[in-house]
Design a protein around this motif. Structure first.
Motif, PDB file in Angstrom:
ATOM      1  N   GLY A  32      45.399 -36.881  69.777  1.00  0.00           N
ATOM      2  CA  GLY A  32      45.784 -36.349  68.466  1.00  0.00           C
ATOM      3  C   GLY A  32      47.284 -36.329  68.231  1.00  0.00           C
ATOM      4  O   GLY A  32      47.748 -35.915  67.163  1.00  0.00           O
ATOM      5  N   THR A  33      48.078 -36.795  69.182  1.00  0.00           N
ATOM      6  CA  THR A  33      49.538 -36.771  69.074  1.00  0.00           C
ATOM      7  C   THR A  33      50.035 -37.877  68.147  1.00  0.00           C
ATOM      8  O   THR A  33      49.531 -39.001  68.174  1.00  0.00           O
ATOM      9  CB  THR A  33      50.184 -36.944  70.463  1.00  0.00           C
ATOM     10  N   ARG A  34      51.040 -37.556  67.356  1.00  0.00           N
ATOM     11  CA  ARG A  34      51.730 -38.543  66.523  1.00  0.00           C
ATOM     12  C   ARG A  34      53.085 -38.813  67.163  1.00  0.00           C
ATOM     13  O   ARG A  34      53.874 -37.883  67.373  1.00  0.00           O
ATOM     14  CB  ARG A  34      51.923 -38.025  65.108  1.00  0.00           C
ATOM     15  N   ILE A  35      53.343 -40.066  67.486  1.00  0.00           N
ATOM     16  CA  ILE A  35      54.609 -40.457  68.090  1.00  0.00           C
ATOM     17  C   ILE A  35      55.518 -40.951  66.976  1.00  0.00           C
ATOM     18  O   ILE A  35      55.149 -41.832  66.197  1.00  0.00           O
ATOM     19  CB  ILE A  35      54.410 -41.569  69.138  1.00  0.00           C
ATOM     20  N   ASP A  36      56.711 -40.380  66.903  1.00  0.00           N
ATOM     21  CA  ASP A  36      57.683 -40.743  65.876  1.00  0.00           C
ATOM     22  C   ASP A  36      58.993 -41.122  66.553  1.00  0.00           C
ATOM     23  O   ASP A  36      59.206 -40.813  67.732  1.00  0.00           O
ATOM     24  CB  ASP A  36      57.890 -39.561  64.920  1.00  0.00           C
ATOM     25  N   TYR A  37      59.862 -41.772  65.825  1.00  0.00           N
ATOM     26  CA  TYR A  37      61.210 -42.055  66.306  1.00  0.00           C
ATOM     27  C   TYR A  37      62.157 -41.586  65.215  1.00  0.00           C
ATOM     28  O   TYR A  37      62.067 -42.040  64.076  1.00  0.00           O
ATOM     29  CB  TYR A  37      61.417 -43.546  66.591  1.00  0.00           C
ATOM     30  N   GLU A  38      63.023 -40.634  65.560  1.00  0.00           N
ATOM     31  CA  GLU A  38      63.944 -40.051  64.589  1.00  0.00           C
ATOM     32  C   GLU A  38      65.379 -40.406  64.931  1.00  0.00           C
ATOM     33  O   GLU A  38      65.759 -40.393  66.103  1.00  0.00           O
ATOM     34  CB  GLU A  38      63.765 -38.536  64.560  1.00  0.00           C
ATOM     35  N   THR A  39      66.152 -40.709  63.900  1.00  0.00           N
ATOM     36  CA  THR A  39      67.565 -41.031  64.064  1.00  0.00           C
ATOM     37  C   THR A  39      68.370 -39.956  63.351  1.00  0.00           C
ATOM     38  O   THR A  39      68.148 -39.681  62.174  1.00  0.00           O
ATOM     39  CB  THR A  39      67.878 -42.410  63.455  1.00  0.00           C
ATOM     40  N   GLY A  40      69.305 -39.342  64.076  1.00  0.00           N
ATOM     41  CA  GLY A  40      70.150 -38.302  63.501  1.00  0.00           C
ATOM     42  C   GLY A  40      71.609 -38.591  63.753  1.00  0.00           C
ATOM     43  O   GLY A  40      71.973 -39.587  64.375  1.00  0.00           O
ATOM     44  N   LEU A  41      72.463 -37.704  63.278  1.00  0.00           N
ATOM     45  CA  LEU A  41      73.900 -37.880  63.463  1.00  0.00           C
ATOM     46  C   LEU A  41      74.314 -37.741  64.918  1.00  0.00           C
ATOM     47  O   LEU A  41      75.201 -38.444  65.396  1.00  0.00           O
ATOM     48  CB  LEU A  41      74.669 -36.857  62.617  1.00  0.00           C
ATOM     49  N   LEU A  42      73.688 -36.823  65.651  1.00  0.00           N
ATOM     50  CA  LEU A  42      74.089 -36.568  67.031  1.00  0.00           C
ATOM     51  C   LEU A  42      73.187 -37.216  68.069  1.00  0.00           C
ATOM     52  O   LEU A  42      73.616 -37.470  69.196  1.00  0.00           O
ATOM     53  CB  LEU A  42      74.152 -35.061  67.289  1.00  0.00           C
ATOM     54  N   GLU A  43      71.929 -37.440  67.708  1.00  0.00           N
ATOM     55  CA  GLU A  43      71.025 -38.044  68.684  1.00  0.00           C
ATOM     56  C   GLU A  43      69.872 -38.750  67.988  1.00  0.00           C
ATOM     57  O   GLU A  43      69.537 -38.446  66.847  1.00  0.00           O
ATOM     58  CB  GLU A  43      70.470 -37.002  69.655  1.00  0.00           C
ATOM     59  N   SER A  44      69.304 -39.685  68.703  1.00  0.00           N
ATOM     60  CA  SER A  44      68.124 -40.403  68.238  1.00  0.00           C
ATOM     61  C   SER A  44      67.133 -40.451  69.386  1.00  0.00           C
ATOM     62  O   SER A  44      67.531 -40.461  70.552  1.00  0.00           O
ATOM     63  CB  SER A  44      68.491 -41.827  67.823  1.00  0.00           C
ATOM     64  N   GLY A  45      65.854 -40.472  69.052  1.00  0.00           N
ATOM     65  CA  GLY A  45      64.869 -40.556  70.118  1.00  0.00           C
ATOM     66  C   GLY A  45      63.449 -40.375  69.631  1.00  0.00           C
ATOM     67  O   GLY A  45      63.210 -40.066  68.463  1.00  0.00           O
ATOM     68  N   PHE A  46      62.538 -40.575  70.573  1.00  0.00           N
ATOM     69  CA  PHE A  46      61.126 -40.390  70.276  1.00  0.00           C
ATOM     70  C   PHE A  46      60.806 -38.907  70.175  1.00  0.00           C
ATOM     71  O   PHE A  46      61.347 -38.092  70.908  1.00  0.00           O
ATOM     72  CB  PHE A  46      60.261 -41.029  71.376  1.00  0.00           C
ATOM     73  N   ARG A  47      59.916 -38.569  69.259  1.00  0.00           N
ATOM     74  CA  ARG A  47      59.439 -37.201  69.088  1.00  0.00           C
ATOM     75  C   ARG A  47      57.918 -37.245  69.138  1.00  0.00           C
ATOM     76  O   ARG A  47      57.284 -38.110  68.540  1.00  0.00           O
ATOM     77  CB  ARG A  47      59.870 -36.610  67.739  1.00  0.00           C
ATOM     78  N   PHE A  48      57.363 -36.292  69.850  1.00  0.00           N
ATOM     79  CA  PHE A  48      55.912 -36.188  69.982  1.00  0.00           C
ATOM     80  C   PHE A  48      55.443 -34.981  69.180  1.00  0.00           C
ATOM     81  O   PHE A  48      55.817 -33.857  69.480  1.00  0.00           O
ATOM     82  CB  PHE A  48      55.521 -36.027  71.456  1.00  0.00           C
ATOM     83  N   HIS A  49      54.642 -35.226  68.167  1.00  0.00           N
ATOM     84  CA  HIS A  49      54.056 -34.149  67.366  1.00  0.00           C
ATOM     85  C   HIS A  49      52.635 -33.968  67.901  1.00  0.00           C
ATOM     86  O   HIS A  49      51.714 -34.668  67.487  1.00  0.00           O
ATOM     87  CB  HIS A  49      54.086 -34.510  65.883  1.00  0.00           C
ATOM     88  N   ASN A  50      52.520 -33.048  68.857  1.00  0.00           N
ATOM     89  CA  ASN A  50      51.304 -32.892  69.643  1.00  0.00           C
ATOM     90  C   ASN A  50      50.591 -31.586  69.279  1.00  0.00           C
ATOM     91  O   ASN A  50      51.106 -30.500  69.536  1.00  0.00           O
ATOM     92  CB  ASN A  50      51.672 -32.910  71.131  1.00  0.00           C
ATOM     93  N   PRO A  51      49.397 -31.674  68.701  1.00  0.00           N
ATOM     94  CA  PRO A  51      48.672 -30.465  68.304  1.00  0.00           C
ATOM     95  C   PRO A  51      48.150 -29.644  69.490  1.00  0.00           C
ATOM     96  O   PRO A  51      47.721 -28.511  69.315  1.00  0.00           O
ATOM     97  CB  PRO A  51      47.510 -31.005  67.475  1.00  0.00           C
ATOM     98  N   ASN A  52      48.199 -30.205  70.695  1.00  0.00           N
ATOM     99  CA  ASN A  52      47.687 -29.526  71.884  1.00  0.00           C
ATOM    100  C   ASN A  52      48.722 -28.632  72.559  1.00  0.00           C
ATOM    101  O   ASN A  52      48.384 -27.847  73.439  1.00  0.00           O
ATOM    102  CB  ASN A  52      47.184 -30.554  72.895  1.00  0.00           C
ATOM    103  N   VAL A  53      49.972 -28.740  72.146  1.00  0.00           N
ATOM    104  CA  VAL A  53      51.048 -27.946  72.752  1.00  0.00           C
ATOM    105  C   VAL A  53      50.937 -26.504  72.288  1.00  0.00           C
ATOM    106  O   VAL A  53      50.799 -26.232  71.089  1.00  0.00           O
ATOM    107  CB  VAL A  53      52.433 -28.535  72.383  1.00  0.00           C
ATOM    108  N   THR A  54      51.009 -25.565  73.238  1.00  0.00           N
ATOM    109  CA  THR A  54      50.922 -24.148  72.891  1.00  0.00           C
ATOM    110  C   THR A  54      52.277 -23.449  72.944  1.00  0.00           C
ATOM    111  O   THR A  54      52.415 -22.357  72.410  1.00  0.00           O
ATOM    112  CB  THR A  54      49.953 -23.404  73.824  1.00  0.00           C
ATOM    113  N   ASP A  55      53.281 -24.079  73.596  1.00  0.00           N
ATOM    114  CA  ASP A  55      54.610 -23.473  73.700  1.00  0.00           C
ATOM    115  C   ASP A  55      55.618 -24.560  74.043  1.00  0.00           C
ATOM    116  O   ASP A  55      55.270 -25.561  74.676  1.00  0.00           O
ATOM    117  CB  ASP A  55      54.604 -22.399  74.802  1.00  0.00           C
TER     118      ASP A  55
END
Length: 124
Positions: free
Chosen positions: A80-103
């Motif tokens: 159920g995880t959505r893998i994204d790649y975000e680019t920002g001013l200070l850092e860029s990288g993969f982000r995991f939007h995981n509904p199973n994470v509790t903390d």
């Protein structure tokens, strides 16, 4: 292994798809392997490495020119995880939007899952 027929265990955003395809092409790799290991403040961390080929029982998700290989011990935690790649001013990288994470820890680098009854936590 933990898939629902007709449903990909993870989804890949268009930005992540482009970045994974670039990484694969740059190293002539089969795909990007993702997994989990013990570590960090919250107890678990995502792992990523380029894969030459899938190992037995690994799940492979293909989208366009991108290919993600999911290690067996991580499959039930990444479903159920959505893998994204975000680019920002200070850092860029993969982000995991995981509904199973509790903390998560304060810096967002480590995560925690509620243990499933009768299951083992993933190991490196």
């Amino acid at each position: 292994m933990f898939a629902i027929p007709g449903t990909a265990p993870v989804t890949i955003s268009p930005a992540a798809e482009r970045q994974i395809a670039r990484l694969m092409a740059g190293k002539d790799a089969y795909g990007l392997r993702i997994g989990l290991k013990k570590g960090g403040c919250a107890g678990m961390e995502y792992t990523m490495e380029l894969a030459e080929a899938p190992e037995p029982n690994e799940e492979v998700v293909e989208q366009g020119a991108a290919r993600v290989v999911i290690s067996p011990m991580a499959q039930m935690f990444l479903f159920g995880t959505r893998i994204d790649y975000e680019t920002g001013l200070l850092e860029s990288g993969f982000r995991f939007h995981n509904p199973n994470v509790t903390d998560t820890c304060g810096c967002g680098e480590s995560i925690r899952f509620e243990p499933l009854e009768g299951s083992r936590t993933p190991e490196a």
